[in-house]
Write a protein that holds these residues in place. Structure first.
Motif, PDB file in Angstrom:
ATOM      1  N   ASP A 264      51.409  35.784  37.028  1.00 38.43           N
ATOM      2  CA  ASP A 264      50.352  36.060  37.995  1.00 38.43           C
ATOM      3  C   ASP A 264      50.356  34.999  39.077  1.00 38.43           C
ATOM      4  O   ASP A 264      50.656  33.829  38.809  1.00 38.43           O
TER       5      ASP A 264
ATOM      6  N   ARG B  24      46.240  42.992  40.910  1.00 39.79           N
ATOM      7  CA  ARG B  24      45.603  43.251  39.616  1.00 39.79           C
ATOM      8  C   ARG B  24      44.089  43.118  39.665  1.00 39.79           C
ATOM      9  O   ARG B  24      43.376  43.814  38.977  1.00 39.79           O
TER      10      ARG B  24
ATOM     11  N   SER C 210      50.262  40.390  40.132  1.00 40.51           N
ATOM     12  CA  SER C 210      51.154  40.181  38.994  1.00 40.51           C
ATOM     13  C   SER C 210      52.583  40.564  39.370  1.00 40.51           C
ATOM     14  O   SER C 210      52.819  41.335  40.305  1.00 40.51           O
TER      15      SER C 210
END
Length: 113
Positions: free
Chosen positions: A83, A51, A69
Protein backbone atom coordinates in the motif's frame (compact mmCIF):
# COMPACT_ATOMS: atom_id res chain seq x y z
CA UNK A 1 -29.07 28.52 -10.98
CA UNK A 2 -30.61 26.56 -13.78
CA UNK A 3 -30.39 22.80 -14.12
CA UNK A 4 -28.04 23.16 -17.11
CA UNK A 5 -25.57 25.20 -15.07
CA UNK A 6 -25.52 22.59 -12.29
CA UNK A 7 -24.93 19.88 -14.91
CA UNK A 8 -22.02 21.86 -16.34
CA UNK A 9 -20.50 22.43 -12.87
CA UNK A 10 -20.97 18.77 -11.92
CA UNK A 11 -19.42 17.58 -15.18
CA UNK A 12 -16.45 19.88 -14.72
CA UNK A 13 -15.91 18.66 -11.17
CA UNK A 14 -16.10 15.02 -12.29
CA UNK A 15 -13.56 15.59 -15.07
CA UNK A 16 -11.21 17.43 -12.67
CA UNK A 17 -11.49 14.59 -10.12
CA UNK A 18 -10.76 12.03 -12.85
CA UNK A 19 -7.59 13.87 -13.97
CA UNK A 20 -6.51 14.27 -10.32
CA UNK A 21 -6.95 10.54 -9.70
CA UNK A 22 -5.01 9.64 -12.86
CA UNK A 23 -2.10 11.86 -11.74
CA UNK A 24 -2.14 10.30 -8.26
CA UNK A 25 -2.18 6.76 -9.66
CA UNK A 26 0.84 7.56 -11.85
CA UNK A 27 2.68 8.91 -8.81
CA UNK A 28 1.83 5.82 -6.72
CA UNK A 29 2.88 3.58 -9.61
CA UNK A 30 6.31 5.26 -9.69
CA UNK A 31 6.71 5.06 -5.90
CA UNK A 32 5.73 1.38 -5.80
CA UNK A 33 8.15 0.55 -8.63
CA UNK A 34 11.02 2.30 -6.85
CA UNK A 35 10.28 0.55 -3.54
CA UNK A 36 9.99 -2.87 -5.21
CA UNK A 37 13.25 -2.28 -7.07
CA UNK A 38 15.04 -1.20 -3.87
CA UNK A 39 13.76 -4.28 -2.01
CA UNK A 40 14.41 -6.62 -4.98
CA UNK A 41 10.75 -7.50 -5.36
CA UNK A 42 8.89 -8.15 -8.61
CA UNK A 43 6.09 -5.65 -9.22
CA UNK A 44 3.00 -7.38 -10.68
CA UNK A 45 0.13 -6.35 -12.98
CA UNK A 46 1.47 -2.88 -13.86
CA UNK A 47 -1.40 -1.20 -12.02
CA UNK A 48 -2.44 0.35 -8.75
CA UNK A 49 -5.92 0.59 -7.25
CA UNK A 50 -7.48 3.16 -4.95
CA UNK A 51 -8.49 1.21 -1.82
CA UNK A 52 -9.57 3.83 0.69
CA UNK A 53 -10.29 7.56 1.02
CA UNK A 54 -10.58 9.12 4.46
CA UNK A 55 -9.76 12.22 6.48
CA UNK A 56 -6.69 12.41 8.69
CA UNK A 57 -5.65 15.00 11.23
CA UNK A 58 -2.05 16.16 10.63
CA UNK A 59 0.10 19.00 11.87
CA UNK A 60 -1.23 20.95 8.86
CA UNK A 61 -4.87 20.36 9.82
CA UNK A 62 -7.35 17.83 8.47
CA UNK A 63 -6.31 16.40 5.12
CA UNK A 64 -7.67 13.87 2.67
CA UNK A 65 -5.87 10.53 2.97
CA UNK A 66 -5.86 8.19 -0.03
CA UNK A 67 -4.47 4.66 0.18
CA UNK A 68 -3.61 2.86 -3.06
CA UNK A 69 -2.64 -0.80 -3.32
CA UNK A 70 -0.36 -2.69 -5.68
CA UNK A 71 0.77 -6.29 -5.95
CA UNK A 72 4.26 -7.76 -5.93
CA UNK A 73 6.01 -11.11 -5.73
CA UNK A 74 9.06 -12.15 -3.74
CA UNK A 75 9.94 -15.11 -5.98
CA UNK A 76 7.60 -15.02 -8.98
CA UNK A 77 5.35 -17.74 -7.53
CA UNK A 78 3.59 -15.81 -4.77
CA UNK A 79 1.33 -12.77 -4.86
CA UNK A 80 1.41 -10.16 -2.08
CA UNK A 81 0.02 -6.69 -1.48
CA UNK A 82 1.60 -3.36 -0.77
CA UNK A 83 0.00 0.00 0.00
CA UNK A 84 1.02 3.60 -0.64
CA UNK A 85 -0.60 6.52 1.21
CA UNK A 86 -0.92 10.03 -0.23
CA UNK A 87 -1.95 12.99 1.94
CA UNK A 88 -3.64 16.26 1.10
CA UNK A 89 -4.62 17.97 -2.12
CA UNK A 90 -0.95 18.06 -3.15
CA UNK A 91 -0.84 14.23 -2.90
CA UNK A 92 2.24 14.17 -0.65
CA UNK A 93 3.56 10.59 -0.27
CA UNK A 94 3.23 9.66 3.42
CA UNK A 95 4.14 5.98 3.73
CA UNK A 96 4.52 2.62 2.03
CA UNK A 97 3.54 -0.69 3.63
CA UNK A 98 4.80 -3.98 2.18
CA UNK A 99 3.19 -7.25 3.25
CA UNK A 100 6.48 -9.19 3.04
CA UNK A 101 6.54 -12.89 4.07
CA UNK A 102 9.32 -12.13 6.60
CA UNK A 103 7.15 -9.45 8.22
CA UNK A 104 5.49 -6.18 7.34
CA UNK A 105 7.86 -3.50 6.02
CA UNK A 106 6.74 0.05 6.80
CA UNK A 107 8.52 2.98 5.14
CA UNK A 108 7.70 6.46 6.48
CA UNK A 109 8.17 8.70 3.44
CA UNK A 110 7.49 11.89 5.41
CA UNK A 111 10.63 11.30 7.46
CA UNK A 112 12.83 9.92 4.64
CA UNK A 113 12.14 12.93 2.47
Amino acid sequence: MSGGMWLLIGSGAAIAAWFWTIRERERVDLISREVCSDLRLQRLDESVALRRVSLQRTEHGIQVRRVFSFEFSTDGADRRRGDVCLLGSAAIPAWVRIDHPDGVIFIDLEKTG
